[in-house]
Write a protein that holds these residues in place. Structure first.
Motif, PDB file in Angstrom:
ATOM      1  N   ASP A  74     -47.590 -42.322 -39.750  1.00  0.00           N
ATOM      2  CA  ASP A  74     -48.572 -42.832 -38.800  1.00  0.00           C
ATOM      3  C   ASP A  74     -49.647 -43.697 -39.458  1.00  0.00           C
ATOM      4  O   ASP A  74     -50.615 -44.095 -38.810  1.00  0.00           O
ATOM      5  CB  ASP A  74     -49.233 -41.668 -38.054  1.00  0.00           C
ATOM      6  CG  ASP A  74     -49.863 -40.640 -38.998  1.00  0.00           C
ATOM      7  OD1 ASP A  74     -49.748 -40.802 -40.232  1.00  0.00           O
ATOM      8  OD2 ASP A  74     -50.452 -39.660 -38.495  1.00  0.00           O
ATOM      9  N   SER A  75     -49.498 -44.000 -40.748  1.00  0.00           N
ATOM     10  CA  SER A  75     -50.454 -44.854 -41.451  1.00  0.00           C
ATOM     11  C   SER A  75     -49.921 -46.285 -41.488  1.00  0.00           C
ATOM     12  O   SER A  75     -48.721 -46.506 -41.693  1.00  0.00           O
ATOM     13  CB  SER A  75     -50.662 -44.363 -42.889  1.00  0.00           C
ATOM     14  OG  SER A  75     -51.135 -43.036 -42.903  1.00  0.00           O
ATOM     15  N   SER A  76     -50.813 -47.244 -41.320  1.00  0.00           N
ATOM     16  CA  SER A  76     -50.382 -48.647 -41.329  1.00  0.00           C
ATOM     17  C   SER A  76     -50.129 -49.154 -42.744  1.00  0.00           C
ATOM     18  O   SER A  76     -49.369 -50.107 -42.938  1.00  0.00           O
ATOM     19  CB  SER A  76     -51.410 -49.530 -40.633  1.00  0.00           C
ATOM     20  OG  SER A  76     -52.666 -49.467 -41.306  1.00  0.00           O
ATOM     21  N   GLU A  77     -50.766 -48.508 -43.756  1.00  0.00           N
ATOM     22  CA  GLU A  77     -50.573 -48.943 -45.137  1.00  0.00           C
ATOM     23  C   GLU A  77     -50.211 -47.742 -46.016  1.00  0.00           C
ATOM     24  O   GLU A  77     -50.798 -46.665 -45.888  1.00  0.00           O
ATOM     25  CB  GLU A  77     -51.821 -49.639 -45.684  1.00  0.00           C
ATOM     26  CG  GLU A  77     -52.170 -50.913 -44.923  1.00  0.00           C
ATOM     27  CD  GLU A  77     -53.094 -51.838 -45.707  1.00  0.00           C
ATOM     28  OE1 GLU A  77     -52.968 -51.911 -46.943  1.00  0.00           O
ATOM     29  OE2 GLU A  77     -53.953 -52.476 -45.057  1.00  0.00           O
TER      30      GLU A  77
ATOM     31  N   ARG B 186     -43.135 -56.362 -41.450  1.00  0.00           N
ATOM     32  CA  ARG B 186     -43.756 -55.592 -42.526  1.00  0.00           C
ATOM     33  C   ARG B 186     -43.931 -56.465 -43.770  1.00  0.00           C
ATOM     34  O   ARG B 186     -43.275 -57.487 -43.919  1.00  0.00           O
ATOM     35  CB  ARG B 186     -42.905 -54.349 -42.853  1.00  0.00           C
ATOM     36  CG  ARG B 186     -42.971 -53.321 -41.724  1.00  0.00           C
ATOM     37  CD  ARG B 186     -42.041 -52.147 -41.912  1.00  0.00           C
ATOM     38  NE  ARG B 186     -42.165 -51.244 -40.774  1.00  0.00           N
ATOM     39  CZ  ARG B 186     -41.227 -50.427 -40.338  1.00  0.00           C
ATOM     40  NH1 ARG B 186     -40.055 -50.373 -40.957  1.00  0.00           N
ATOM     41  NH2 ARG B 186     -41.428 -49.643 -39.293  1.00  0.00           N
TER      42      ARG B 186
ATOM     43  N   GLN C 132     -45.384 -46.451 -38.115  1.00  0.00           N
ATOM     44  CA  GLN C 132     -46.492 -47.386 -37.906  1.00  0.00           C
ATOM     45  C   GLN C 132     -46.785 -48.218 -39.153  1.00  0.00           C
ATOM     46  O   GLN C 132     -47.748 -48.978 -39.184  1.00  0.00           O
ATOM     47  CB  GLN C 132     -47.754 -46.598 -37.515  1.00  0.00           C
ATOM     48  CG  GLN C 132     -47.611 -45.763 -36.254  1.00  0.00           C
ATOM     49  CD  GLN C 132     -47.286 -46.613 -35.045  1.00  0.00           C
ATOM     50  OE1 GLN C 132     -47.993 -47.572 -34.753  1.00  0.00           O
ATOM     51  NE2 GLN C 132     -46.192 -46.291 -34.358  1.00  0.00           N
TER      52      GLN C 132
ATOM     53  N   LYS D  16     -47.062 -50.971 -41.735  1.00  0.00           N
ATOM     54  CA  LYS D  16     -47.032 -52.433 -41.713  1.00  0.00           C
ATOM     55  C   LYS D  16     -47.091 -53.033 -43.114  1.00  0.00           C
ATOM     56  O   LYS D  16     -46.573 -54.125 -43.348  1.00  0.00           O
ATOM     57  CB  LYS D  16     -48.204 -52.976 -40.883  1.00  0.00           C
ATOM     58  CG  LYS D  16     -48.245 -52.494 -39.439  1.00  0.00           C
ATOM     59  CD  LYS D  16     -47.004 -52.934 -38.677  1.00  0.00           C
ATOM     60  CE  LYS D  16     -47.071 -52.469 -37.221  1.00  0.00           C
ATOM     61  NZ  LYS D  16     -45.795 -52.740 -36.512  1.00  0.00           N
TER      62      LYS D  16
END
Length: 433
Positions: free
Chosen positions: A141-144, A256, A185, A187
């Protein structure tokens, strides 16, 4: 007389040891391969990335060894829980420990134990369906995300993070895990090395695969791709050329982004309740060739840190172990009288899967030389001991039933040749309906 040997661990080192025993022994032989899981093949099943089907095909070779008439597979039997070293020596002429290297090295920095900071092996075990890891372990659930390390395991991890669930659908990734990957999530992925491109441990083939990702732009900073002089081996030259070419690319706007970074070392994982960032220090080499900090820092706003800075073995109950080398001390595979070791537990986590073959052959030569000419021993039978303790091992036939159930599951889901069953209970239900 029939020589009876127990091999502890059914990964490549263990199975190559069984094969070497059959090939080298001139006497009648019985080899029992004991494994704590219901499934054989070790890292070939639970460590090789699911999209690397050519490497996973090594299992076909290992299968042939387990089907030799002199070899027997006994799954679900654990040293230290079901049996002691003394039990094994009472039942076998010799014992060979081949349990590999099962845990990641730690970074040794503040914040390493925050939720969201995990060993890469946990993540690999997760997407490979290892029964020790719950399929709900990761939510992505973390974007990075940051991956610390520039070896082949790190490359596997970032590749799986970068791919879509659709791209992995035809592999044997457990369906529960595939659903989590579909909801990812993530990216931006940062792969971080303490040294320069010329020191990276990944192989050229693995590196080039990253450049072929359809779902992610691969980016390298020009200043971090600079390598000054040096007469490097062909493999390293190839890595340098690929990384330099990536530094000249313009991002194509894929969903991504993978940033391959060099000359940075993690100094602190930031966050109060969970990972919220990673603080890095710019590095350089000292005149002595050591990595030293420059005092220049940057912070990445990551919500997950995966450390992939090497494996290490763990001690086995009742077996000598060196905390300095993280191996079982040995001389050409000999540990103590009638006790031997092979694989990573013997030499440390070096080499490729095939390296275990010559390593196992050396240990077996030592073992057979030691036992040559010795009088027969009055040995107990392991089967009777396990029955007495209420332990019912998983047989090779039952393992085949697990494989068949995984093939049937893939067919029902419209996914490739096999989808791994998740958890011990599911596997046991499949082979003992």
């Amino acid at each position: 007389m029939t020589l009876r040997v127990a091999v502890i661990g059914s990964g490549p080192a263990g199975i190559y040891t069984a094969e070497a025993l059959v090939k080298q022994s001139g006497e009648p032989l019985e080899v029992d391969v004991l494994e704590r899981l219901p499934t054989p093949y070790g890292l070939v099943r639970y460590g090789v990335a699911p999209d690397h089907t050519s490497i996973k095909s090594i299992a076909n070779y290992l299968r042939g060894v387990l089907e030799l008439p002199e070899v027997r597979f006994l799954g679900g039997v654990t040293l230290g829980e079901h049996l002691t070293v003394e039990d094994l020596l009472a039942c076998y002429d010799a014992v060979v420990y081949c349990t590999g290297a099962m845990v990641d090295r730690r970074l040794g920095i503040p914040g390493e134990d925050l939720p969201g900071s995990v060993a890469a092996t946990d993540f690999v075990n997760w997407y490979c369906g290892h029964p020790d890891v719950d399929p709900s372990r990761f939510t992505l659930d973390s974007s990075e995300v940051a991956v610390i390390g520039v070896g082949n395991v790190a490359v596997d991890v970032v590749r799986v993070l970068a791919k879509t669930a659709e791209e992995l659908s035809a592999t044997d990734v457990p369906h529960e895990v595939l659903e989590r990957l579909a909801g990812s999530q993530v990216k931006a992925i940062h792969m971080i090395g303490r040294r320069g491109p010329e020191h990276a441990k990944f192989t050229l083939k693995e590196l080039r695969e990253l450049g072929e990702l359809a779902n992610a732009d691969v980016c390298v900073r020009p200043e971090e791709a600079v390598v000054l002089g040096g007469d490097f081996p062909r493999q390293i030259k190839g890595n340098i050329e690929v990384l330099r070419s990536w530094s000249e690319r313009n991002p194509a706007g894929r969903p991504r982004r993978l940033d391959v970074r060099f000359w940075l070392r993690p100094v602190e994982i930031l966050g109060s309740e969970r990972v919220e960032g990673l603080r890095l220090e710019r590095t350089r080499l000292s005149p002595e060739g050591r990595v030293v900090g420059t005092g220049e820092y940057e912070t990445l706003p990551v919500g997950m840190v995966l450390r992939s800075v090497g494996y290490q073995s763990v001690p086995l109950p009742g077996v000598p172990f060196s905390e300095k080398t993280m191996t079982v001390p040995n001389a050409a595979g000999r540990v103590r009288e009638r006790e031997y070791v092979a694989g990573w537990l013997k030499r440390g986590p070096t080499g490729v899967i095939g390296t275990n073959k010559s390593d196992a052959a050396e240990t077996v030569r030592t073992l057979l030389s030691d036992l040559s000419g010795q009088p027969p021993r009055d040995l107990k039978r392991l089967d009777a001991l396990l029955t007495e303790r209420g332990v019912r091992p998983v047989t090779y036939g039952e393992w085949q039933a697990i494989e068949a159930a995984e093939a049937e599951l893939a067919k029902s889901l419209g996914r490739g040749e096999r989808v791994k069953l998740v958890g011990l209970e599911a596997m046991l239900r499949a082979c003992r309906p």
